[in-house]
Scaffold this motif. Structure first.
Motif, mmCIF file in Angstrom:
data_model
loop_
_atom_site.group_PDB
_atom_site.id
_atom_site.type_symbol
_atom_site.label_atom_id
_atom_site.label_comp_id
_atom_site.label_asym_id
_atom_site.label_seq_id
_atom_site.Cartn_x
_atom_site.Cartn_y
_atom_site.Cartn_z
ATOM 1 N N SER A 49 0.833 -1.191 0.000
ATOM 2 C CA SER A 49 0.000 0.000 0.000
ATOM 3 C C SER A 49 0.875 1.251 0.000
ATOM 4 C CB SER A 49 -0.902 -0.006 1.233
ATOM 5 O OG SER A 49 -0.105 0.011 2.411
ATOM 6 N N ASN A 50 0.257 2.413 -0.127
ATOM 7 C CA ASN A 50 0.995 3.674 -0.093
ATOM 8 C C ASN A 50 1.656 3.877 1.273
ATOM 9 O OD1 ASN A 50 0.118 4.132 -2.653
ATOM 10 N ND2 ASN A 50 -1.275 5.802 -2.134
ATOM 11 N N GLU A 52 4.257 6.791 3.594
ATOM 12 C CA GLU A 52 4.828 8.120 3.682
ATOM 13 C C GLU A 52 6.346 8.017 3.554
ATOM 14 O OE1 GLU A 52 3.239 11.051 4.029
ATOM 15 O OE2 GLU A 52 1.310 10.033 3.849
ATOM 16 N N SER A 59 3.878 10.365 -0.525
ATOM 17 C CA SER A 59 3.686 8.922 -0.458
ATOM 18 C C SER A 59 4.047 8.276 -1.787
ATOM 19 C CB SER A 59 2.235 8.574 -0.097
ATOM 20 O OG SER A 59 1.351 9.042 -1.093
ATOM 21 N N TYR A 60 4.263 6.960 -1.742
ATOM 22 C CA TYR A 60 4.515 6.180 -2.946
ATOM 23 C C TYR A 60 4.098 4.744 -2.691
ATOM 24 C CZ TYR A 60 8.690 4.340 -0.611
ATOM 25 O OH TYR A 60 9.548 3.716 0.257
ATOM 26 N N SER A 61 3.933 3.991 -3.749
ATOM 27 C CA SER A 61 3.642 2.568 -3.645
ATOM 28 C C SER A 61 4.517 1.824 -4.641
ATOM 29 C CB SER A 61 2.157 2.282 -3.916
ATOM 30 O OG SER A 61 1.811 2.679 -5.233
ATOM 31 N N SER A 84 4.958 4.061 -7.989
ATOM 32 C CA SER A 84 3.906 5.044 -8.271
ATOM 33 C C SER A 84 4.029 6.143 -7.225
ATOM 34 C CB SER A 84 2.522 4.394 -8.195
ATOM 35 O OG SER A 84 2.370 3.387 -9.173
ATOM 36 N N TRP A 85 4.376 7.361 -7.681
ATOM 37 C CA TRP A 85 4.594 8.493 -6.773
ATOM 38 C C TRP A 85 3.353 9.355 -6.702
ATOM 39 C CZ3 TRP A 85 9.285 8.508 -4.285
ATOM 40 C CH2 TRP A 85 10.302 7.715 -4.843
ATOM 41 N N GLN A 86 3.029 9.838 -5.492
ATOM 42 C CA GLN A 86 1.907 10.755 -5.302
ATOM 43 C C GLN A 86 2.424 12.088 -4.748
ATOM 44 O OE1 GLN A 86 1.463 7.399 -3.840
ATOM 45 N NE2 GLN A 86 0.752 6.896 -5.893
#
Length: 299
Positions: A49-50, A52, A59-61, A84-86
């Motif tokens: 999951s994502n 910190e 966050s990233y996953s 996957s970067w947020q």
């Protein structure tokens, strides 16, 4: 100069492995399953999951794919981590404060394994693994690494062994040495290897169903691509500890499916420039959770 030294070291270790038959890192003591088959191929998928990532992004996953296999004294493994970067506007990587980073980090490894009996109860286990870690966007470059393990094992009986030794890794930018400590036990119902850097406990409820608890520490150093905006042709070192619980189902004697939750902790990231010099401090990530699914075929 560092890469020349690494290539010379890898060549030297490869000669040793051809002469003596070394054991791959992380495979110091064979389990009951390893000894009952000549080989095995497997593939695992992880979907955390994502989390910190302090000082890097909100966050990233990661989605990881890991094919691997072994045949008698040889092993081969590979892996692909898709990130996957947020909220990338918060990122500040490298001297330019880049707000984008890598999409996929990959590795490939091969090793040799063996053991030598020392008297009635002793056994000497030693080995080698050669690997290459790189960013998918530029597969022509890569961080080559060599890992070696030596351990002494004492068999109390045919089911139980005490072992101790050391394992080390040499990369283009750093080197590490860790102790190998542990106790192994298997009797058909329990298959146990407790120690460091990996602990694995499997309980066989029936011939078809079993439960596995796993804890391990892992560190990989990847060569970033030439156009990477953070560190052009630099390096990133990613370390983490993993704890998981899996349910295993074997509908056929040599075929197994597994599924279960995982927890990722003690995760850290450190960057190096193209010359291998460390840049800044270590960036830590919060605890993350995920699911791992696997499939294996022994022969």
């Amino acid at each position: 100069m560092k890469r020349l030294f690494l290539c010379m070291a890898c060549s030297f270790l490869l000669i040793l492995s051809a002469s003596y038959g070394l054991c791959a890192e992380g495979q110091v003591v064979p389990s009951s399953k390893d000894m009952s088959h000549g080989g095995e191929v497997s593939i695992e998928k992880q979907a955390p999951s994502n989390v910190e990532a302090r000082n890097i992004a909100k966050s990233y996953s990661i989605k990881r794919t890991q094919p691997s296999g072994f045949y008698f004294n040889t092993s081969k493994a590979s892996g692909s981590d898709v990130f996957s970067w947020q909220n990338t506007e918060r990122m500040a990587l490298g001297g330019a404060g880049a707000n984008i980073s890598w999409d996929s980090l990959e590795y490939a490894a091969a090793g040799l394994s063996s053991e030598v009996s020392l008297g009635q109860n002793g056994v000497f286990l030693y080995g080698l693994e050669l690997a290459r870690q790189y960013e998918r966007e530029n597969p022509e470059v890569g961080n080559f690494s060599a890992s070696g393990t030596m351990a002494y094992g004492y068999r109390f009986d045919e089911n139980m062994m005490l072992k101790f030794g050391a394992t080390g890794k040499l990369t283009s930018v750093n080197s590490t040495v860790l102790p190998v400590l542990g106790v192994s036990y298997f009797d058909g119902t329990w298959d146990v290897s407790v120690g460091f850097p990996e602990t694995n406990v499997t309980y066989h409820m029936t011939d078809a169903l079993s439960l596995t608890a796993l804890a391990k520490y892992d560190s990989q150093t990847y060569n970033l691509s030439e156009p990477n905006p953070a560190y052009d042709e630099g390096y990133v070192e990613i370390s983490k500890a993993t704890a998981s619980l899996r349910a295993n189902w074997s509908p056929l004697e040599d075929f197994q499916l597994s599924l279960g939750p995982e927890m990722y902790f003690a995760r850290s990231t450190r960057f190096y420039d193209a010359d291998g010099d460390p840049q800044g401090g270590t960036d830590d990530s919060d605890v993350g959770y995920g699911v791992r699914a696997g499939m294996s075929l022994a022969f």
